[in-house]
Design a protein around this motif. Structure first.
Motif, PDB file in Angstrom:
ATOM      1  N   LYS A 313       0.926  -1.263   0.062  1.00  0.00           N
ATOM      2  CA  LYS A 313       0.080   0.194  -0.034  1.00  0.00           C
ATOM      3  C   LYS A 313       0.632   1.077   0.112  1.00  0.00           C
ATOM      4  CE  LYS A 313      -3.722  -2.230   2.275  1.00  0.00           C
ATOM      5  NZ  LYS A 313      -4.643  -2.321   3.721  1.00  0.00           N
ATOM      6  N   SER A 314       2.131   1.191   0.332  1.00  0.00           N
ATOM      7  CA  SER A 314       3.182   2.164   0.019  1.00  0.00           C
ATOM      8  C   SER A 314       4.453   1.558  -0.630  1.00  0.00           C
ATOM      9  CB  SER A 314       3.412   2.802   1.642  1.00  0.00           C
ATOM     10  OG  SER A 314       4.072   1.699   2.235  1.00  0.00           O
ATOM     11  N   ARG A 315       5.470   2.662  -0.541  1.00  0.00           N
ATOM     12  CA  ARG A 315       6.637   2.270  -1.111  1.00  0.00           C
ATOM     13  C   ARG A 315       7.385   1.869   0.176  1.00  0.00           C
ATOM     14  NH1 ARG A 315       9.288   7.577  -3.264  1.00  0.00           N
ATOM     15  NH2 ARG A 315      11.173   5.967  -3.810  1.00  0.00           N
ATOM     16  N   ASP A 316       7.808   0.659  -0.208  1.00  0.00           N
ATOM     17  CA  ASP A 316       8.652  -0.286   1.044  1.00  0.00           C
ATOM     18  C   ASP A 316       9.718  -0.662   0.045  1.00  0.00           C
ATOM     19  OD1 ASP A 316       6.677   0.391   2.718  1.00  0.00           O
ATOM     20  OD2 ASP A 316       5.846  -1.423   2.337  1.00  0.00           O
ATOM     21  N   ASP A 317      11.063  -0.174   0.467  1.00  0.00           N
ATOM     22  CA  ASP A 317      12.266  -0.556  -0.135  1.00  0.00           C
ATOM     23  C   ASP A 317      13.428  -0.989   0.773  1.00  0.00           C
ATOM     24  OD1 ASP A 317      11.387  -0.176  -2.960  1.00  0.00           O
ATOM     25  OD2 ASP A 317      10.958   1.714  -2.370  1.00  0.00           O
ATOM     26  N   GLU A 333       7.844   4.768   2.652  1.00  0.00           N
ATOM     27  CA  GLU A 333       7.313   6.248   2.355  1.00  0.00           C
ATOM     28  C   GLU A 333       5.679   6.131   2.902  1.00  0.00           C
ATOM     29  OE1 GLU A 333       7.024   7.977  -1.441  1.00  0.00           O
ATOM     30  OE2 GLU A 333       7.323   9.887  -0.809  1.00  0.00           O
ATOM     31  N   ARG A 334       5.910   6.702   4.306  1.00  0.00           N
ATOM     32  CA  ARG A 334       4.550   6.488   4.949  1.00  0.00           C
ATOM     33  C   ARG A 334       4.425   7.815   5.868  1.00  0.00           C
ATOM     34  NH1 ARG A 334       4.769   0.285   7.305  1.00  0.00           N
ATOM     35  NH2 ARG A 334       5.076  -0.908   5.278  1.00  0.00           N
ATOM     36  N   GLN A 335       3.300   8.249   6.292  1.00  0.00           N
ATOM     37  CA  GLN A 335       3.278   9.215   7.140  1.00  0.00           C
ATOM     38  C   GLN A 335       3.826  10.472   6.599  1.00  0.00           C
ATOM     39  OE1 GLN A 335       4.505   7.914  11.211  1.00  0.00           O
ATOM     40  NE2 GLN A 335       3.265   6.240  11.109  1.00  0.00           N
ATOM     41  N   LEU A 340      13.271   5.061   7.900  1.00  0.00           N
ATOM     42  CA  LEU A 340      13.501   3.802   8.135  1.00  0.00           C
ATOM     43  C   LEU A 340      12.498   3.055   9.085  1.00  0.00           C
ATOM     44  CD1 LEU A 340      17.478   3.777   8.594  1.00  0.00           C
ATOM     45  CD2 LEU A 340      16.166   3.863   6.611  1.00  0.00           C
ATOM     46  N   TRP A 341      12.346   1.859   8.638  1.00  0.00           N
ATOM     47  CA  TRP A 341      11.171   1.190   9.618  1.00  0.00           C
ATOM     48  C   TRP A 341      11.893  -0.167   9.807  1.00  0.00           C
ATOM     49  CZ3 TRP A 341       5.661   2.079  10.497  1.00  0.00           C
ATOM     50  CH2 TRP A 341       5.350   3.391  10.086  1.00  0.00           C
ATOM     51  N   LEU A 342      11.525  -0.594  11.133  1.00  0.00           N
ATOM     52  CA  LEU A 342      11.792  -2.035  11.451  1.00  0.00           C
ATOM     53  C   LEU A 342      10.789  -3.067  11.475  1.00  0.00           C
ATOM     54  CD1 LEU A 342      13.842  -1.165  14.793  1.00  0.00           C
ATOM     55  CD2 LEU A 342      14.844  -1.702  12.513  1.00  0.00           C
ATOM     56  N   MET A 343      10.803  -4.184  11.291  1.00  0.00           N
ATOM     57  CA  MET A 343       9.794  -5.161  11.569  1.00  0.00           C
ATOM     58  C   MET A 343      10.782  -6.803  11.644  1.00  0.00           C
ATOM     59  SD  MET A 343       8.846  -5.734   7.465  1.00  0.00           S
ATOM     60  CE  MET A 343      10.030  -6.314   6.033  1.00  0.00           C
ATOM     61  N   ARG A 344      10.004  -7.618  12.181  1.00  0.00           N
ATOM     62  CA  ARG A 344      10.318  -8.963  12.483  1.00  0.00           C
ATOM     63  C   ARG A 344      10.514  -9.436  11.120  1.00  0.00           C
ATOM     64  NH1 ARG A 344       5.877  -8.731  16.213  1.00  0.00           N
ATOM     65  NH2 ARG A 344       6.732  -8.115  18.196  1.00  0.00           N
ATOM     66  N   ALA A 345      11.163 -10.635  11.136  1.00  0.00           N
ATOM     67  CA  ALA A 345      11.517 -11.387  10.015  1.00  0.00           C
ATOM     68  C   ALA A 345      10.471 -11.992   8.987  1.00  0.00           C
ATOM     69  CB  ALA A 345      12.595 -12.570  10.083  1.00  0.00           C
ATOM     70  N   THR A 351       7.461  -1.161  12.841  1.00  0.00           N
ATOM     71  CA  THR A 351       7.767   0.075  13.628  1.00  0.00           C
ATOM     72  C   THR A 351       8.541   1.010  13.027  1.00  0.00           C
ATOM     73  OG1 THR A 351       7.831  -1.399  15.531  1.00  0.00           O
ATOM     74  CG2 THR A 351       8.665   0.837  15.885  1.00  0.00           C
ATOM     75  N   ARG A 352       7.962   2.341  13.278  1.00  0.00           N
ATOM     76  CA  ARG A 352       9.090   3.509  12.499  1.00  0.00           C
ATOM     77  C   ARG A 352      10.310   3.877  13.479  1.00  0.00           C
ATOM     78  NH1 ARG A 352       6.697   9.606  11.372  1.00  0.00           N
ATOM     79  NH2 ARG A 352       8.238  10.454  10.172  1.00  0.00           N
ATOM     80  N   LEU A 353      11.435   3.935  12.677  1.00  0.00           N
ATOM     81  CA  LEU A 353      12.633   3.945  13.571  1.00  0.00           C
ATOM     82  C   LEU A 353      13.169   5.393  13.343  1.00  0.00           C
ATOM     83  CD1 LEU A 353      15.144   2.877  14.943  1.00  0.00           C
ATOM     84  CD2 LEU A 353      15.942   2.058  12.838  1.00  0.00           C
ATOM     85  N   THR A 354      13.165   6.046  12.101  1.00  0.00           N
ATOM     86  CA  THR A 354      13.724   7.403  12.250  1.00  0.00           C
ATOM     87  C   THR A 354      12.353   8.472  11.768  1.00  0.00           C
ATOM     88  OG1 THR A 354      14.009   7.603   9.652  1.00  0.00           O
ATOM     89  CG2 THR A 354      15.897   6.729  11.244  1.00  0.00           C
ATOM     90  N   THR A 355      12.696   9.727  12.472  1.00  0.00           N
ATOM     91  CA  THR A 355      11.429  10.561  12.383  1.00  0.00           C
ATOM     92  C   THR A 355      11.619  12.065  11.888  1.00  0.00           C
ATOM     93  OG1 THR A 355      11.597  10.915  14.864  1.00  0.00           O
ATOM     94  CG2 THR A 355      10.316   9.257  14.171  1.00  0.00           C
TER      95      THR A 355
END
Length: 369
Positions: A313-317, A333-335, A340-345, A351-355
């Protein structure tokens, strides 16, 4: 021919390039898409404190591109502050003391690149490895950190050269093809180098010994084969090819046998940005989708259909594995911003990491020393 360094182009320019593509999408498997489809997000502070390593990334939050570091807890440090654009953080040296960074600038309309060793503790100025020139890119470390292989135009359009990791080091020319050789990847044991060369008309995958001898051709197809990357255990080479009319990732044994596509029938769009898991059992990669969207997938090297980690639903790269292989960092590219975002494998716990305001991208995750 697309090359690894080209992904370092400014985020907004890259977005325009992606927007020009009209590609097909594919649905996530039930219960396997990320962003809440599996597990509950975001990650807790306690879980984030237990995640190992440090992530380097490029940020455009100031007036130019610089390299920053961020811990999984969100604690940030600015690493470079040079007057040039720091375009591309490659990888830390195997001893974990320096980060290899490619800086660029434009002089009289000429684009110039320079590889620099930046101390990760910020204790000293970066050490340049070459004089600024049009091509100094796509370096790959030897496992002992004493030398690296990179593209150079010092004598030809694009040679592969071996360079000692110290100031004013001499370059050892490993290839001489006038058509150019590209994208070197040093094997995990340091004895061989996989690379791309166009000397027989179209880009093919080759392997040679680390001293430039005993070259052998791995692929032979009339379309482009490129981006060779060793699995961490050295048993496989991955590469991307448009031999089916779209970019798809393949694996092959280093002797050229057992060539096969990785993503099966599930992924329909163009593929890019493959990264190996630390245990060599999986790869994560990106599928381009219509309307400038993209989705991250994970595939088992042993076979089977890949699993979508994000919902498209967004750009995830730009996925990158944590040192223990239990998490991934990625660019999204959200919000209304690129962070940078984190996620489990398995794609859960996103989770958004940088803001900070301004694009953050090209993450590289490594063990802290």
């Amino acid at each position: 021919m697309s090359q690894g360094f080209d992904t370092s182009r400014p985020w907004r320019g890259w977005a325009r390039w992606v927007a020009a593509l009209a590609l097909l999408g594919a649905g996530c498997r039930a219960g396997s898409c990320g962003r809440g489809a599996t597990g509950v997000g975001p990650l807790t502070e306690e879980e984030r404190r237990a995640i190992p390593g440090v992530i380097s990334f490029i940020s455009e939050r100031a007036t130019q591109k610089d390299v920053w570091l961020v811990k999984p807890t969100g604690e940030e440090t600015q690493l470079t502050k040079s007057p040039e654009e720091d375009d591309f953080p490659v990888a830390p040296s195997p001893d974990g003391k320096t980060l290899l960074v490619i800086a660029s600038r434009t002089v009289d309309g000429l684009h110039l690149e320079q590889m620099r060793l930046q101390p990760l503790d910020g204790s000293a100025a970066p050490v340049p490895l070459n004089a600024p020139r049009a091509r100094a890119r796509n370096p790959s470390w030897s496992p002992d950190g004493r030398w690296l292989v990179a593209e150079s135009d010092a004598q030809n359009f694009s040679d592969l050269v071996r360079i000692e990791a110290k100031p004013d080091a001499q370059e050892q020319r490993l290839t001489t093809a006038p058509q150019g050789c590209f994208e070197p990847s040093v094997s995990p044991d340091g004895t061989e180098i996989a690379f791309v060369c166009s000397k027989e008309g179209d880009p093919e995958i080759y392997v040679m010994r680390a001293d430039g001898t005993n070259e052998r051709r791995i692929t032979a197809f009339f379309q482009e084969d490129r981006e060779p990357r060793w699995s961490p255990d050295g048993k496989w080479l991955s590469f991307i090819s448009n031999r089916e009319g779209r970019d798809r990732y393949y694996v092959v044994r280093p002797d050229g046998t057992q060539l096969r596509v990785l993503s099966g029938k599930t992924v329909q769009g163009e593929e890019r940005e493959l990264v190996w898991s630390p245990d060599s059992q999986k790869v994560a990669f990106v599928e381009r989708l219509p309307a400038s969207k993209s989705r991250i997938w994970v595939a088992s090297v042993e076979g089977g259909e890949p699993v979508a980690l994000t919902d498209g639903k967004s750009r995830d790269d730009s996925p990158a594995w944590s040192p223990d292989g239990k998490y991934l960092v990625f660019v999204a590219e959200r919000q209304n911003d690129v962070d940078l975002w984190l996620m489990r494998a398995d794609g859960s716990g996103q989770t958004r990491l940088t803001t900070a305001k301004g694009p953050d991208w090209l993450p590289r995750w490594f063990a802290s020393r």
